[in-house]
Design an enzyme around this catalytic site. Structure first.
Site, PDB file in Angstrom:
ATOM      1  N   GLY A 206       6.083 -28.021  41.085  1.00  0.00           N
ATOM      2  CA  GLY A 206       6.463 -28.995  41.961  1.00  0.00           C
ATOM      3  C   GLY A 206       6.540 -30.375  41.288  1.00  0.00           C
ATOM      4  N   ASN A 207       6.620 -31.567  42.223  1.00  0.00           N
ATOM      5  CA  ASN A 207       6.927 -32.921  41.647  1.00  0.00           C
ATOM      6  C   ASN A 207       6.183 -33.853  42.648  1.00  0.00           C
ATOM      7  OD1 ASN A 207       8.811 -34.110  43.670  1.00  0.00           O
ATOM      8  ND2 ASN A 207       9.987 -32.248  43.198  1.00  0.00           N
ATOM      9  N   ARG A 208       6.223 -35.292  42.044  1.00  0.00           N
ATOM     10  CA  ARG A 208       5.006 -36.192  42.545  1.00  0.00           C
ATOM     11  C   ARG A 208       5.859 -36.954  43.833  1.00  0.00           C
ATOM     12  NH1 ARG A 208       3.677 -40.119  38.411  1.00  0.00           N
ATOM     13  NH2 ARG A 208       2.463 -41.173  39.788  1.00  0.00           N
TER      14      ARG A 208
END
Ligand SMILES: Cc1cc2nc3c(=O)[nH]c(=O)nc-3n(C[C@H](O)[C@H](O)[C@H](O)COP(=O)(O)O)c2cc1C
Length: 442
Positions: A206-208
């Protein structure tokens, strides 16, 4: 908008009921403050029922909330209709012996008055001097007009009709905030959050991205009058609460489905259809949420919804890669020998696809999250916009300590002539408003 409607004791008070209805219908938070005399013409229950807010005339009610100044402090605009000769004189003298008087002294909002009285009263030197005083203080006059008066006689002094007072209020609000209402009748699709690509049933890449900036863009578009579909990738439900818990609840205005990162292509991701939308009162109520998980689901939803959209803003952080093959069971360490190698394949470029297939008159807006490097943010924004083919691109700098999970941001916006149309820093609400203004200015 928080609008105070002052009502004073003239026959025309009954017409102000229509003004209150129109303002409530526009989605404003309307607070009526009648004078005691006004209540002899139209009763308190009428004002409470129409405004959907508590009504009182006295400074001694609701003292715990310091009501005698609170309404004036909160007001975005005050309109007094009808304004009697007596109340105009009290305003000019700055008297504060009732709730309307204290509210008027406590406000810095624009004040508009619609005088109504017999011609003799209107033309009296005292009234005219009071009117001059109020005009010199910046109070806006709406009328009066010449016409039939209460006693059957006619002449100047008749209150302007409620529809025209409403139009004057709308013009005043528009002048104070030119963006507001300028997207009325439009449908916007805004994506937000970060997609997740599953490795197996329990893990994902995923990402932030929290989705804060995209949510603010959706809200800014709604404040500008648009109906908005927010395609939310893995956003925290508490962040979405303002748009999923509106009161009264809007039809179709809830997260259609909450997905964790499931295998790509596991089904339709578009959630509820556009037909679910209706006329919502508050800006928050004009935002409908469609929840997605993976980049595939995000792409399906965005393409599906883009068909009927005037503007598409792709603010979500979409994964560039996904697993070539998703394990159907949890990957176990003991099954692996040595380092784990994952094979990633490129995901579809949603923004480039939407830009290539965009309809005449449609606006496609991309986002770029860039870490600082050799090229300036502007150079990278221009390059990315050309590559994607979108109409506008908003670039923000991200890093360990910037961009993500914060309330402030910097957005640099470039157009399809490689011009920087805005470079703004501030809260995500402020940067969102600049982006929406730039989109509407096209
Ligand atoms: C039937 C009737 C109609 C009235 N219409 C008006 C009017 O249109 N304009 C006005 O200035 N005063 C009008 N008055 C007089 C006001 O009601 C009176 O001056 C009162 O003190 C106003 O109080 P307020 O300004 O605190 O509401 C009217 C009075 C009556 C009895």
């Amino acid at each position: 908008m928080f609008i105070v409607v002052g009502v004073t004791g003239g026959i025309a008070a009954y017409k102000t009921a229509q003004l209150v209805r129109l303002l409530v219908k526009d989605g404003h938070d309307v607070h009526v403050i009648p004078t005691d005399d006004a209540l002899r013409f139209v009763g308190l229950p009428t004002w409470e029922a129409l405004s959907r807010n508590t009504v009182t005339t006295s400074v001694h009610d609701d003292v715990a909330r310091v009501r005698h100044v609170a309404l004036g402090q909160q007001a975005d605009l005050i309109v007094i209709a009808p304004a009697t000769a007596n109340s105009i004189a009290k305003m000019a003298a700055g008297l504060a012996d009732d709730l309307l008087g204290t509210t008027l002294l406590a406000t810095t909002a624009p004040v508009m008055i619609a005088p109504a009285m017999h011609t003799e009263m209107w033309q009296h030197a005292a009234t005219q001097a009071n009117i001059d005083t109020l005009i010199s203080r910046g109070v806006h006059m709406i009328g009066p007009v010449a016409g039939e008066l209460t006693g059957g006689d006619s002449g100047p002094g008749r209150m302007v009709e409620p529809d025209d007072i409403h139009a004057a209020v709308v013009r005043e609000l528009q002048a104070a905030d030119p963006v507001r209402g300028s997207a009325a009748g439009q449908h916007w699709v805004v994506t937000a959050g970060g997609t997740r690509e599953p490795l197996d049933p329990v893990r994902y890449i995923g990402n932030r991205s929290s989705g804060r900036q995209g949510l603010e863009v959706a809200l800014a578009a709604a404040r500008a009058g648009a109906q908005v579909t927010l395609v939310a990738a893995n956003m925290d439900p508490s962040l979405l609460a303002p748009v999923t818990q509106t009161d009264p609840p809007a039809a179709g205005n809830s997260s259609s489905r909450h997905r964790n990162a499931g295998p790509s292509g596991s089904g339709d991701a578009s959630g509820s259809s556009l037909a679910d939308e209706g006329p919502f009162a508050s800006p928050e109520g004009r935002v409908r949420v469609v929840a997605v998980g993976t980049s595939q689901e995000m792409g399906d939803a965005a393409r599906d919804l883009a068909d009927g959209a005037d503007v598409v803003v792709m603010a979500a952080a979409v994964s560039d890669y996904r697993l070539a093959e998703v394990a159907q069971e949890k990957m176990r360490k003991e099954d692996a020998s040595g380092p784990l190698t994952l094979e990633l394949v490129e995901t579809a470029d949603i923004l480039a696809g939407l830009s290539a297939s965009k309809r005449e008159g449609q606006t496609i807006v991309g986002f770029a999250a860039e870490t600082p490097g050799e090229m300036t943010l502007a150079e990278r924004a221009i390059r990315k916009r050309r590559r994607k083919g979108c109409d506008l691109l908003a670039a923000n700098e991200v890093g360990w300590d910037r961009g993500f999970e914060r309330d402030d941001n910097r957005l640099l916006i470039v157009n399809n002539r490689d011009e920087i149309v805005a470079d703004v820093a501030g809260s995500k609400r402020e940067t969102a408003e600049s982006l929406v203004a730039a989109i509407l200015a096209r």
